[in-house]
Each structure stands twice: as C-alpha cells, then as structure tokens.
Design an enzyme around this catalytic site. Sequence first.
Site, PDB file in Angstrom:
ATOM      1  N   GLU A 154     -91.418  40.568 -12.308  1.00 29.12           N
ATOM      2  CA  GLU A 154     -90.687  39.716 -13.250  1.00 29.12           C
ATOM      3  C   GLU A 154     -89.762  40.623 -14.060  1.00 29.12           C
ATOM      4  OE1 GLU A 154     -90.961  37.068 -17.246  1.00 29.12           O
ATOM      5  OE2 GLU A 154     -92.173  38.847 -16.918  1.00 29.12           O
ATOM      6  N   ASP A 188    -100.849  36.483 -10.460  1.00 24.69           N
ATOM      7  CA  ASP A 188    -100.077  37.022 -11.566  1.00 24.69           C
ATOM      8  C   ASP A 188    -100.857  38.206 -12.121  1.00 24.69           C
ATOM      9  OD1 ASP A 188     -98.037  36.920 -13.603  1.00 24.69           O
ATOM     10  OD2 ASP A 188     -98.036  34.745 -13.318  1.00 24.69           O
ATOM     11  N   HIS A 247     -92.591  28.425 -15.240  1.00 22.06           N
ATOM     12  CA  HIS A 247     -93.326  27.971 -16.421  1.00 22.06           C
ATOM     13  C   HIS A 247     -92.694  28.454 -17.734  1.00 22.06           C
ATOM     14  CE1 HIS A 247     -94.438  32.030 -15.636  1.00 22.06           C
ATOM     15  NE2 HIS A 247     -95.013  32.123 -16.823  1.00 22.06           N
ATOM     16  N   ASP A 248     -91.653  29.281 -17.647  1.00 21.79           N
ATOM     17  CA  ASP A 248     -91.032  29.822 -18.858  1.00 21.79           C
ATOM     18  C   ASP A 248     -89.727  29.130 -19.208  1.00 21.79           C
ATOM     19  OD1 ASP A 248     -92.932  31.707 -19.528  1.00 21.79           O
ATOM     20  OD2 ASP A 248     -92.044  33.251 -18.268  1.00 21.79           O
ATOM     21  N   ASP A 269     -96.091  40.846 -14.067  1.00 27.23           N
ATOM     22  CA  ASP A 269     -95.584  40.296 -15.320  1.00 27.23           C
ATOM     23  C   ASP A 269     -94.962  41.386 -16.199  1.00 27.23           C
ATOM     24  OD1 ASP A 269     -95.635  37.909 -17.225  1.00 27.23           O
ATOM     25  OD2 ASP A 269     -96.551  39.469 -18.449  1.00 27.23           O
TER      26      ASP A 269
HETATM   27  C1  NOJ Z   1     -93.756  36.528 -18.897  1.00 28.46           C
HETATM   28  C2  NOJ Z   1     -94.559  35.295 -18.651  1.00 28.46           C
HETATM   29  O1  NOJ Z   1     -93.949  34.564 -17.623  1.00 28.46           O
HETATM   30  C3  NOJ Z   1     -94.638  34.555 -19.949  1.00 28.46           C
HETATM   31  O2  NOJ Z   1     -95.162  33.264 -19.790  1.00 28.46           O
HETATM   32  C4  NOJ Z   1     -95.454  35.402 -20.897  1.00 28.46           C
HETATM   33  O3  NOJ Z   1     -95.462  34.794 -22.170  1.00 28.46           O
HETATM   34  C5  NOJ Z   1     -94.890  36.804 -21.032  1.00 28.46           C
HETATM   35  N1  NOJ Z   1     -94.486  37.390 -19.780  1.00 28.46           N
HETATM   36  C6  NOJ Z   1     -95.905  37.713 -21.662  1.00 28.46           C
HETATM   37  O4  NOJ Z   1     -96.899  38.051 -20.734  1.00 28.46           O
END
Ligand code: NOJ
Length: 576
Positions: free
Chosen positions: A258, A98, A336-337, A200
């Site tokens: 992402e 990441d 994870h989000d 990210d």
């Molecule tokens: C996306 C990530 O997947 C998330 O977990 C994070 O809080 C935000 N970007 C900020 O980096």
Amino acid sequence: MSEKWWQEAIVYQVYPRSFQDSNGDGVGDLRGVIQRLDYIQSLGVSVIWLNPIFVSPQIDNGYDVSNYYAIDPLFGTIEDAEELIEKAHQYGLKVIFDFVLNHTSDQHPWFQEALKGPDNPYRDYYLWADGKTAGQLPNNWASFFGGTVWEKEPAGNQYYFHLFAKEMPDLNWNNPEVQLSMLDIATFWMDKGVDGFRLDAFIHMDKEAGYPDVPNIVDGQIVLAEEYYANLPKVNHYMKNFAQALRKQYPDVFLVGEAASANIDLAVNYSDPLNEACDAVITFRYFSEDDTKKDVRLPLTMQSGKLDLKAFKATMSEWQDRLGDFGGPTLYWNNHDMARAVSRFGDVIHYRDNSSKMLATLMYLQKGIPFILNGEEIGMKNLEIPTIDKFEAPEAKGFYEKALALGYSKEHILRELNATSKDASRGVMQWDDSVFAGFSTSPPWSGVNQEADYHVAAQEADEKSILNYYRKLLNYKQTPLFTKGSFKLIETNDQLYCYERTLGKQTALVCCNFTDQPVFFEDERFTEENFTVLLTNDFNSLEGKLGKLGPYGAAVLVFGTDEENEPHEENRISVF
Ligand code: NOJ
C-alpha cells in the site's frame, strides 16, 4: 520478466467485518467468508484479500494489531483461518492477508515492555524522542489521524511516535530485531498456506533521522510532514531485505504494497523486479478531482468534487506505460479507505446500473491487476450516515469540528462526509431482501442499505444485472488480449475514456462515456463486417461509422481475430 501467477490475478477485497456474519453477533467473520466461497468463485476472481483479522483492540478496525499470531475472536479462530485458506484453495482461490508492518497496537506485548523504560530490551522496537524543552513536543509533525505524531509515555519523560492513532505506535525498522520479528510473522502465515500479503503503510517504515521540524511553520502549529516520514530511501532497503528473505523460502509469494502517496516514479521504484521489493503497489494518486470549488481551509479530499477526467486519463496511461511490463498497475475504484466510486463518480439516482458497469469496464480491461471491493459487483453505494457520532474515522470528526467553526451548516458537512468518508464505503454486504440484507440476524456493526434491486439474490436472477455484467467482464479480462495485450489511450474529448488493447492481429476498443448525456464516437472500422461486440451496457447504438454511447455508456468491440482468443460466435452482432 519471468511470468508470475499474480500477473494475471483478479483480486476480490473482502472487508471481513462487513461481508457475512455467521454467528449472529452483527460482525462479519471468517466462517461467513467460508460460507460464501462459492459466490466469490462464481465472480471469476482468483484471489481474496482479507483486511486485518489478527487480534486487535480494534481502535482502527484491526490495523492496530496486538497479536499477529492469532485471530481476533470477533472474526473466529486460527482453525477457522486454516479452514478458510484450505477451502479457498480447493475453490482455486488464493488468499492474501493484510499485514501491518509500520506499527502495532499499544497493547502489543512489545510496546507494553517498551513502556517499562529506556533499559527494557523492547524499548528500541519503537521510536522515541525527548521534548525540545520540558513540556514541548519533539517537533511539529502531524499524524494522519489528526494532532501531533508524538505521545508522552505515561511513566517517563519521552515521547513515542505514532503516524496514525496514538494507540498505534510506529515500529523502529532500523532495529534488526524488528526486521526479524516481522519476518517470523510472515513466515508463520506462509507456512499456514497464505499466498501473499497486502503490506499496510510500508512507505512509512523510515523517518528522517533527528526528526527535524518542518521549516517556516508558526510556533505551536502541527503540520503533515510527508517529506520526513513517507517514501524515504531506506524504505526500499527494509522492503528488499524483508522480501528477499521471504522469497528465499517462498518464491511465489505475492507482495502488494500500500503506497498511498506514491507517484509513478516511486511506484516503478517499489515494483521494479530488479529492486526486489514489492511485486505491485496500490497508490491513492489516480483520482484527481477538480478542486477549484473546494475550501482550501479544509482537507480537500474530504470535500466532494468531480473527477478530472483529463488528468485521470493522463495518470492512468502513464501508469499503464511504465508499469505494464512488471505485471501492471493495480486497477481499482474502491477500497475500505475511500467512498464508493459509483456514488462519487457515477450517478446512483438516474444511472446506477449503467454507471456501475461503465466504471468497471473502463478500469478492469486495462493492463494490470483488478482489485474489486466486496459489493461493488452489485452496485453498492455509500451508506447514509445520519449523525457525526456514527462516523468512526477520526479524520471525519476533525473535519466536522473545523467546518462547523468555519460556519458551515451541520447538514452540509454531513452531506460532504457521506460523499467522501471511508466510513461510507464500509456498509455490510447486501445478499438478499431479508432482514439486515442477509448479512446477519442481528443489527450490523455498521449501516446497511436495504434496497429491492441491489442485492445478490435479485441480481443473480437478472441476466442484465450489474453482477452478471461483472462476471462477463472478468471472464474477458482473463483472456490473453486483456492480460497480455498492449495498451494505447485514444485521444478523445474529455467526456470519453477510450483505449485499445492489441495482441497479434486482434484489437479491442474500449470506449466509455463519463457523462449523463449521450456522446458520439467516430471510427471508420465500425463500417467493417469483421468485428465483435464483446460487451455493452444500456442506451448505446451504432450507425455507420458513428457510435453513440448513452449516459454512462460503455462498449467493448474487438476487431480482427486471433486463433487463441477467438471471439464468441454469439457476440457477433453489428448493433449494440
Ligand atoms: C492503511 C489502511 O488501509 C487504513 O485503513 C489504516 O487506517 C492505515 N493504513 C493505518 O494502518
């Protein structure tokens, strides 16, 4: 387009904190991942994506990096990372890291320098603005983590920009020094053998010049302003420069961006090889829910809802059609989000096994690159987080306060948060029935679900387990029919999701029931002799031209044969 290794990849997402603790401190680490490489390989995946492991104050679980060139001691050392990469390669697994491009930690030396004042050479690494008038914010934009995007510098009069937490200042990608510095980091890790990056929040690398207010907003109100800080035209330009420079040295690097709010047009734009930016993107736009029963005064994504299967089908098939030729969309239910899919869209009380298997069948046999979050292959469900202080996500706390003020009961709010919050998906991996599920010898940093049948050891021993179903499924996913075959959505009612994959003379019919009731599906081909049942979960049957899919049933039938992809003899049965 030319063939790239990642077009046939199957990615396993390891959330390092929650995967395996090797040193008994309750936090998963790199040596833990090393210990489990044989397990990861046994799943049939080909790539490991590791969530952030660089040095970080851990305000946002590693997404706030203060040193990109070293490993956070929580997770291990640089030698551990090198060993992990080397051993993973020996297992035939590639590794992607990441990489947070959009912001750093406020503890990063660049930001610490920048705070010294407008003349500091690092000032321009970040984004600064003056207040409109003394004591007033530069504009009315809201941060994703709540409140304004602006934070006043402690020793001066300007404000710095942060799209996420105030401890995560955004970088100024317009500064060529920033571009070079980020390229240096990527090159450093590529030199160490990493195979690519999950980029990210890259869609936020550019912000609207002059930071205009969102118009027609009551004075003093702060609002999300995606049109001013997401998917702006220069994002492509920055990404292209970055990717081109990296690919010059490493033509095989895999860059998966992402792109949370990207619609299909943007996704095509970001992943069209002619644009030379990302290879693939992860959007958060697949899962439309029926929002009609939600309270519009509260964030809709934090209220539970049923998947709108009709809209979901339309979206997925559009992504299949328009991205298929570039190597495909990313295929995922979990990360994870977001809360775990089996808890959101399946039935963890009555049909946990069947719904876990159905979701996997539906998603991963489509065209594209599967991304599987650790634990979904054993049907891991959401954590049950008992009190608000145990939630880490700032959005969860904001939701709680707002819902309380609107009169909702604490029980109701916690139920909603447990159903929707990202914290609920971050429970530790369930390896066996020992204390803390074999994850650690100490109490884990997050919750742990200890359940008799939902751990790796129990499922290894059960031929019909979710785990062994995933293995079979991923094995088929690697065959040409499912990597290269065309995709066609079959028109059905809104209880079923059915599609075909075709290659040469062979067609796979994938049929999934999204409800807890049996549903029938008719097809003349079921009366033919010449088909194979590749996969089926429980409660399904076939009579004449009528197939019955039981609650959350899923079946994969292959018609015709293909020399290169001959169905297995033992699967040649006519009733499933
Ligand atoms: C996306 C990530 O997947 C998330 O977990 C994070 O809080 C935000 N970007 C900020 O980096």
